[in-house]
Design a protein around this motif. Structure first.
Motif, PDB file in Angstrom:
ATOM      1  N   THR A 214       0.818  -1.217   0.000  1.00 37.86           N
ATOM      2  CA  THR A 214       0.000   0.000   0.000  1.00 37.86           C
ATOM      3  C   THR A 214       0.851   1.265   0.000  1.00 37.86           C
ATOM      4  OG1 THR A 214      -0.135   0.021   2.422  1.00 37.86           O
ATOM      5  CG2 THR A 214      -1.852  -1.182   1.244  1.00 37.86           C
ATOM      6  N   SER A 215       2.112   1.143  -0.361  1.00 36.25           N
ATOM      7  CA  SER A 215       3.002   2.314  -0.367  1.00 36.25           C
ATOM      8  C   SER A 215       2.442   3.444  -1.225  1.00 36.25           C
ATOM      9  CB  SER A 215       4.392   1.920  -0.864  1.00 36.25           C
ATOM     10  OG  SER A 215       4.987   0.972  -0.019  1.00 36.25           O
ATOM     11  N   GLY A 216       1.919   3.110  -2.403  1.00 36.29           N
ATOM     12  CA  GLY A 216       1.342   4.126  -3.268  1.00 36.29           C
ATOM     13  C   GLY A 216       0.072   4.720  -2.686  1.00 36.29           C
ATOM     14  N   LEU A 217      -0.767   3.879  -2.080  1.00 35.72           N
ATOM     15  CA  LEU A 217      -2.007   4.369  -1.500  1.00 35.72           C
ATOM     16  C   LEU A 217      -1.732   5.290  -0.321  1.00 35.72           C
ATOM     17  CD1 LEU A 217      -4.143   1.083  -1.559  1.00 35.72           C
ATOM     18  CD2 LEU A 217      -3.823   2.787  -3.350  1.00 35.72           C
ATOM     19  N   LEU A 218      -0.741   4.920   0.503  1.00 31.07           N
ATOM     20  CA  LEU A 218      -0.405   5.755   1.655  1.00 31.07           C
ATOM     21  C   LEU A 218       0.121   7.122   1.225  1.00 31.07           C
ATOM     22  CD1 LEU A 218       1.359   3.304   4.173  1.00 31.07           C
ATOM     23  CD2 LEU A 218      -0.740   4.605   4.562  1.00 31.07           C
ATOM     24  N   THR A 219       1.080   7.117   0.305  1.00 32.82           N
ATOM     25  CA  THR A 219       1.781   8.359  -0.020  1.00 32.82           C
ATOM     26  C   THR A 219       0.976   9.291  -0.914  1.00 32.82           C
ATOM     27  OG1 THR A 219       2.918   7.184  -1.816  1.00 32.82           O
ATOM     28  CG2 THR A 219       4.087   7.395   0.283  1.00 32.82           C
ATOM     29  N   ILE A 220       0.379   8.760  -1.974  1.00 35.12           N
ATOM     30  CA  ILE A 220      -0.331   9.651  -2.906  1.00 35.12           C
ATOM     31  C   ILE A 220      -1.845   9.577  -2.758  1.00 35.12           C
ATOM     32  CG2 ILE A 220       1.552   9.627  -4.560  1.00 35.12           C
ATOM     33  CD1 ILE A 220       0.064   7.651  -6.246  1.00 35.12           C
ATOM     34  N   GLY A 221      -2.360   8.434  -2.296  1.00 36.63           N
ATOM     35  CA  GLY A 221      -3.799   8.327  -2.107  1.00 36.63           C
ATOM     36  C   GLY A 221      -4.261   9.013  -0.843  1.00 36.63           C
ATOM     37  N   ILE A 222      -3.524   8.818   0.259  1.00 33.63           N
ATOM     38  CA  ILE A 222      -3.883   9.393   1.552  1.00 33.63           C
ATOM     39  C   ILE A 222      -3.078  10.666   1.832  1.00 33.63           C
ATOM     40  CG2 ILE A 222      -3.992   8.990   4.027  1.00 33.63           C
ATOM     41  CD1 ILE A 222      -5.958   7.307   2.491  1.00 33.63           C
ATOM     42  N   GLY A 223      -1.750  10.529   1.889  1.00 37.81           N
ATOM     43  CA  GLY A 223      -0.898  11.641   2.307  1.00 37.81           C
ATOM     44  C   GLY A 223      -0.965  12.838   1.391  1.00 37.81           C
ATOM     45  N   ASP A 224      -0.780  12.620   0.084  1.00 43.54           N
ATOM     46  CA  ASP A 224      -0.763  13.735  -0.869  1.00 43.54           C
ATOM     47  C   ASP A 224      -2.111  14.436  -0.912  1.00 43.54           C
ATOM     48  OD1 ASP A 224       0.478  15.313  -2.922  1.00 43.54           O
ATOM     49  OD2 ASP A 224      -0.715  14.218  -4.378  1.00 43.54           O
ATOM     50  N   ALA A 225      -3.193  13.661  -0.878  1.00 42.44           N
ATOM     51  CA  ALA A 225      -4.528  14.265  -0.902  1.00 42.44           C
ATOM     52  C   ALA A 225      -4.776  15.091   0.357  1.00 42.44           C
ATOM     53  CB  ALA A 225      -5.589  13.173  -1.031  1.00 42.44           C
ATOM     54  N   ALA A 226      -4.383  14.564   1.528  1.00 43.40           N
ATOM     55  CA  ALA A 226      -4.569  15.304   2.780  1.00 43.40           C
ATOM     56  C   ALA A 226      -3.720  16.571   2.788  1.00 43.40           C
ATOM     57  CB  ALA A 226      -4.207  14.418   3.971  1.00 43.40           C
ATOM     58  N   ALA A 227      -2.481  16.468   2.296  1.00 43.78           N
ATOM     59  CA  ALA A 227      -1.602  17.643   2.250  1.00 43.78           C
ATOM     60  C   ALA A 227      -2.196  18.733   1.373  1.00 43.78           C
ATOM     61  CB  ALA A 227      -0.230  17.235   1.732  1.00 43.78           C
ATOM     62  N   SER A 228      -2.751  18.343   0.241  1.00 40.22           N
ATOM     63  CA  SER A 228      -3.322  19.324  -0.672  1.00 40.22           C
ATOM     64  C   SER A 228      -4.560  19.992  -0.070  1.00 40.22           C
ATOM     65  CB  SER A 228      -3.682  18.639  -1.995  1.00 40.22           C
ATOM     66  OG  SER A 228      -4.274  19.551  -2.885  1.00 40.22           O
ATOM     67  N   PHE A 281       9.776   6.912  10.047  1.00 42.33           N
ATOM     68  CA  PHE A 281      10.789   7.581   9.224  1.00 42.33           C
ATOM     69  C   PHE A 281      10.326   7.686   7.782  1.00 42.33           C
ATOM     70  CE2 PHE A 281      14.251   6.929   6.149  1.00 42.33           C
ATOM     71  CZ  PHE A 281      14.942   8.121   6.332  1.00 42.33           C
ATOM     72  N   GLY A 282       9.771   6.591   7.233  1.00 39.21           N
ATOM     73  CA  GLY A 282       9.321   6.604   5.844  1.00 39.21           C
ATOM     74  C   GLY A 282       8.229   7.623   5.601  1.00 39.21           C
ATOM     75  N   ILE A 283       7.281   7.710   6.521  1.00 34.44           N
ATOM     76  CA  ILE A 283       6.183   8.665   6.372  1.00 34.44           C
ATOM     77  C   ILE A 283       6.698  10.099   6.443  1.00 34.44           C
ATOM     78  CG2 ILE A 283       4.127   9.569   7.522  1.00 34.44           C
ATOM     79  CD1 ILE A 283       3.391   6.675   8.217  1.00 34.44           C
ATOM     80  N   ILE A 284       7.555  10.382   7.405  1.00 34.96           N
ATOM     81  CA  ILE A 284       8.083  11.748   7.540  1.00 34.96           C
ATOM     82  C   ILE A 284       8.946  12.112   6.340  1.00 34.96           C
ATOM     83  CG2 ILE A 284       9.618  13.218   8.901  1.00 34.96           C
ATOM     84  CD1 ILE A 284       8.671  11.753  11.387  1.00 34.96           C
ATOM     85  N   VAL A 300       7.424   8.993  -7.731  1.00 34.80           N
ATOM     86  CA  VAL A 300       8.588   8.985  -6.844  1.00 34.80           C
ATOM     87  C   VAL A 300       8.224   8.521  -5.437  1.00 34.80           C
ATOM     88  CG1 VAL A 300      10.351  10.424  -5.763  1.00 34.80           C
ATOM     89  CG2 VAL A 300       9.767  10.768  -8.174  1.00 34.80           C
ATOM     90  N   LEU A 301       7.149   9.066  -4.869  1.00 40.72           N
ATOM     91  CA  LEU A 301       6.805   8.783  -3.475  1.00 40.72           C
ATOM     92  C   LEU A 301       6.492   7.308  -3.209  1.00 40.72           C
ATOM     93  CD1 LEU A 301       4.654  11.921  -2.571  1.00 40.72           C
ATOM     94  CD2 LEU A 301       7.083  11.517  -2.141  1.00 40.72           C
ATOM     95  N   PRO A 302       5.683   6.638  -4.052  1.00 46.90           N
ATOM     96  CA  PRO A 302       5.431   5.215  -3.791  1.00 46.90           C
ATOM     97  C   PRO A 302       6.697   4.370  -3.816  1.00 46.90           C
ATOM     98  CG  PRO A 302       3.818   6.067  -5.329  1.00 46.90           C
ATOM     99  CD  PRO A 302       4.866   7.124  -5.175  1.00 46.90           C
ATOM    100  N   PHE A 303       7.603   4.692  -4.730  1.00 47.42           N
ATOM    101  CA  PHE A 303       8.835   3.904  -4.840  1.00 47.42           C
ATOM    102  C   PHE A 303       9.710   4.104  -3.606  1.00 47.42           C
ATOM    103  CE2 PHE A 303      13.178   3.185  -6.443  1.00 47.42           C
ATOM    104  CZ  PHE A 303      13.028   1.878  -6.894  1.00 47.42           C
ATOM    105  N   ILE A 304       9.830   5.352  -3.156  1.00 43.74           N
ATOM    106  CA  ILE A 304      10.637   5.618  -1.957  1.00 43.74           C
ATOM    107  C   ILE A 304      10.054   4.902  -0.745  1.00 43.74           C
ATOM    108  CG2 ILE A 304      11.397   7.411  -0.347  1.00 43.74           C
ATOM    109  CD1 ILE A 304      11.543   9.337  -2.690  1.00 43.74           C
ATOM    110  N   MET A 305       8.731   5.029  -0.553  1.00 39.99           N
ATOM    111  CA  MET A 305       8.100   4.398   0.599  1.00 39.99           C
ATOM    112  C   MET A 305       8.220   2.881   0.549  1.00 39.99           C
ATOM    113  SD  MET A 305       6.448   4.797   3.424  1.00 39.99           S
ATOM    114  CE  MET A 305       5.512   6.316   3.554  1.00 39.99           C
TER     115      MET A 305
END
Length: 310
Positions: A214-228, A281-284, A300-305
């Motif tokens: 779920t790396s992609g879902l966490l970073t761009i599905g949840i995190g990126d959407a919440a940040a925006s 650490f990964g989330i931050i 980039v974000l899903p791959f890093i996570m």
């Protein structure tokens, strides 16, 4: 069983991508002929049959169409998820239609709606029919490419409608004539599933850790959407040299931590103290990268996570 399925799916992906590549290349060099509706559809039907269906028939030793139908009707959960996916597609279509009828450029928050829809699509697939999700993600990639051909070549009846959608939803990352943002979102959500060794064997095993997939879902599905969303509404303090805000980054971090906590509480992820440290650490770190980069963070974000969590 799942490992065998993934092997077959890998081969199907290779055949499908090769066929799509030839179709796109041919469309580029013969766009003067293929920009007309009837020649285009004849070309697409013949190409799909010769370049994809026939090779898949050889690999599968059966009709690929019947094989896919059997997958979609394998059990009750699969049927439920399939109709749920159809409902999500209808919702996405209605959102796009309403935005086109409105005629105004979609805001960043409106575009992030599709990130939330991606989470809604992928999570049930991972939990209840991973094999089907693995295959469907590749099929949808092909559909996206096909729709882009329709739009760029202005093929009736969908070409003009798709162009209207591109006009209201395109952003600074859609440079040139190709709509890359939806493709990046699809690839970003699917990337962990595609590169993880035997992902569906992992999901089917007892006590599995869902997070790497779920790396992609966490970073761009949840995190990126919440940040925006939070950055646009409450953001006041910007990162140096960026339009992103500290408030948005905090929302990005907290939203992912909450989702990880939910995964843990419902039994889809268990962590040791070391793993908890890696997750935090990964989330931050990914939230920081999201804040300071103007590049294609959907990839980039899903791959890093994934690298951090695996």
């Amino acid at each position: 069983m799942a490992g065998f399925f993934i092997t077959i799916s890998h081969q199907s992906f290779q055949i499908g991508l090769f066929g799509l590549g030839l179709i796109c290349l041919t469309s580029y060099y013969f766009k003067g002929i293929l920009c007309r509706t009837i020649p285009f559809y004849i070309f697409i039907i013949l190409s799909l049959f010769i370049l994809i269906i026939l090779p898949l028939h050889v690999v599968l030793q059966r009709s690929p169409i019947l094989w896919i139908i059997n997958l979609f009707t394998a059990d009750r959960n699969t049927v439920y998820v399939f109709f749920y996916w159809i409902l999500c597609c209808i919702v996405a279509t209605l959102i796009v239609r309403n935005q086109i009828e409105d005629g105004n450029k979609a805001s960043t928050i409106v575009r992030k709606t599709f990130h939330v829809l991606a989470v809604a699509v992928y999570l049930p697939g991972l939990l209840y029919c991973c094999n089907l999700l693995y295959l469907a993600s590749g099929v949808v990639l092909g559909i996206f490419v096909g729709l882009e051909l329709l739009r760029i070549l202005k093929i009736e009846p969908l070409g003009p409608i798709l162009q209207d959608g591109f006009h209201v939803y395109s952003d600074e990352k859609d440079v040139g004539s190709i709509a890359l943002t939806p493709i990046y979102l699809l690839v970003g959500c699917s990337l962990p599933l595609w590169i993880h060794p035997d992902p569906c064997d992992v999901v089917d095993s007892a006590g599995f850790n869902l997070l790497p997939l779920t790396s992609g879902l966490l970073t761009i599905g949840i995190g990126d959407a919440a940040a925006s969303a939070m950055g646009k509404k409450f953001g006041k303090h910007k990162w140096p040299g960026s339009q992103k805000t500290f408030e948005g980054t905090i929302a990005c971090i907290l939203s992912q931590l909450i989702m990880v906590f939910i995964f843990n509480r419902i039994g889809y992820a268990a962590f040791t103290p070391v793993q908890i440290g890696r997750i935090i650490f990964g989330i931050i770190f990914c939230s920081y990268v999201e804040a300071v980069t103007d590049q294609i963070d959907n990839l980039v974000l899903p791959f890093i996570m994934y690298i951090i969590l695996i």
